[in-house]
Design a protein around this motif. Structure first.
Motif, PDB file in Angstrom:
ATOM      1  N   LYS A  29       5.892  -4.143  -6.555  1.00 49.89           N
ATOM      2  CA  LYS A  29       5.851  -2.572  -6.894  1.00 49.89           C
ATOM      3  C   LYS A  29       4.599  -1.944  -7.115  1.00 49.89           C
ATOM      4  CE  LYS A  29       8.310   0.594  -9.755  1.00 49.89           C
ATOM      5  NZ  LYS A  29       7.145   1.002 -10.460  1.00 49.89           N
ATOM      6  N   ASP A  30       3.999  -2.633  -7.883  1.00 53.22           N
ATOM      7  CA  ASP A  30       2.504  -2.091  -8.332  1.00 53.22           C
ATOM      8  C   ASP A  30       1.556  -1.862  -7.112  1.00 53.22           C
ATOM      9  OD1 ASP A  30       3.281  -1.873 -10.837  1.00 53.22           O
ATOM     10  OD2 ASP A  30       2.282  -3.655 -11.831  1.00 53.22           O
ATOM     11  N   LYS A  37      -1.573   5.259  -3.625  1.00 59.32           N
ATOM     12  CA  LYS A  37      -2.577   6.132  -4.054  1.00 59.32           C
ATOM     13  C   LYS A  37      -4.011   6.215  -3.134  1.00 59.32           C
ATOM     14  CE  LYS A  37      -0.469   6.200  -8.787  1.00 59.32           C
ATOM     15  NZ  LYS A  37      -0.740   5.578 -10.206  1.00 59.32           N
ATOM     16  N   TRP A  38      -4.016   4.681  -2.875  1.00 60.39           N
ATOM     17  CA  TRP A  38      -5.224   4.624  -2.146  1.00 60.39           C
ATOM     18  C   TRP A  38      -5.238   5.408  -0.718  1.00 60.39           C
ATOM     19  CZ3 TRP A  38      -9.851   2.604  -2.892  1.00 60.39           C
ATOM     20  CH2 TRP A  38     -10.620   2.430  -2.075  1.00 60.39           C
ATOM     21  N   PHE A  42      -7.802   9.162   0.981  1.00 59.13           N
ATOM     22  CA  PHE A  42      -8.302   9.565   2.154  1.00 59.13           C
ATOM     23  C   PHE A  42      -7.731  10.245   3.111  1.00 59.13           C
ATOM     24  CE2 PHE A  42      -9.992   5.669   0.358  1.00 59.13           C
ATOM     25  CZ  PHE A  42     -11.365   5.995   0.177  1.00 59.13           C
ATOM     26  N   GLN A  43      -6.625  11.242   2.777  1.00 57.47           N
ATOM     27  CA  GLN A  43      -5.880  11.953   3.513  1.00 57.47           C
ATOM     28  C   GLN A  43      -6.559  13.245   3.865  1.00 57.47           C
ATOM     29  OE1 GLN A  43      -2.019  12.430   2.112  1.00 57.47           O
ATOM     30  NE2 GLN A  43      -1.144  10.738   3.034  1.00 57.47           N
ATOM     31  N   LYS A  44      -6.727  13.981   5.106  1.00 53.93           N
ATOM     32  CA  LYS A  44      -7.208  15.065   5.274  1.00 53.93           C
ATOM     33  C   LYS A  44      -6.734  16.204   4.297  1.00 53.93           C
ATOM     34  CE  LYS A  44      -8.878  14.353  10.022  1.00 53.93           C
ATOM     35  NZ  LYS A  44      -9.057  14.953  11.177  1.00 53.93           N
ATOM     36  N   SER A  45      -7.333  17.016   3.904  1.00 58.31           N
ATOM     37  CA  SER A  45      -6.705  18.150   3.162  1.00 58.31           C
ATOM     38  C   SER A  45      -6.044  19.198   4.061  1.00 58.31           C
ATOM     39  CB  SER A  45      -7.826  18.841   2.284  1.00 58.31           C
ATOM     40  OG  SER A  45      -8.888  19.302   3.255  1.00 58.31           O
TER      41      SER A  45
END
Length: 81
Positions: A29-30, A37-38, A42-45
């Motif tokens: 789960k962790d 979160k990782w 790095f997702q595009k805004s």
């Protein structure tokens, strides 16, 4: 990890296996949470809104004009010497 301060006692191998499975499930789960979160780092805004873009252009233009006037003032000062 509340159990870190108290040592647990186990009476059978099945209790050890259950504890091992519990810890393994928590670790998975962790790991999944850390992965989410990782990836979000790095997702595009999302696309910028028009108002923000206009404000950015005005701010940049003002900075360029200010820089040009500063350089012109320094040029005139050293030209006289």
């Amino acid at each position: 990890m509340d159990n870190a301060t108290k040592p647990q006692t186990y009476n059978s191998i099945s209790e050890i296996r259950e504890r091992k499975e519990t810890i393994l499930a928590e670790m998975r789960k962790d790991n999944a949470d850390i992965g989410k979160k990782w990836k979000s780092l790095f997702q595009k805004s999302p696309e910028r809104k028009k108002g923000i873009t206009v404000a950015s252009v005005i701010s940049t233009g003002t900075g360029l004009i200010d820089g040009f006037l500063f350089v012109w003032k320094i040029y005139r000062k050293f030209k006289k010497r």
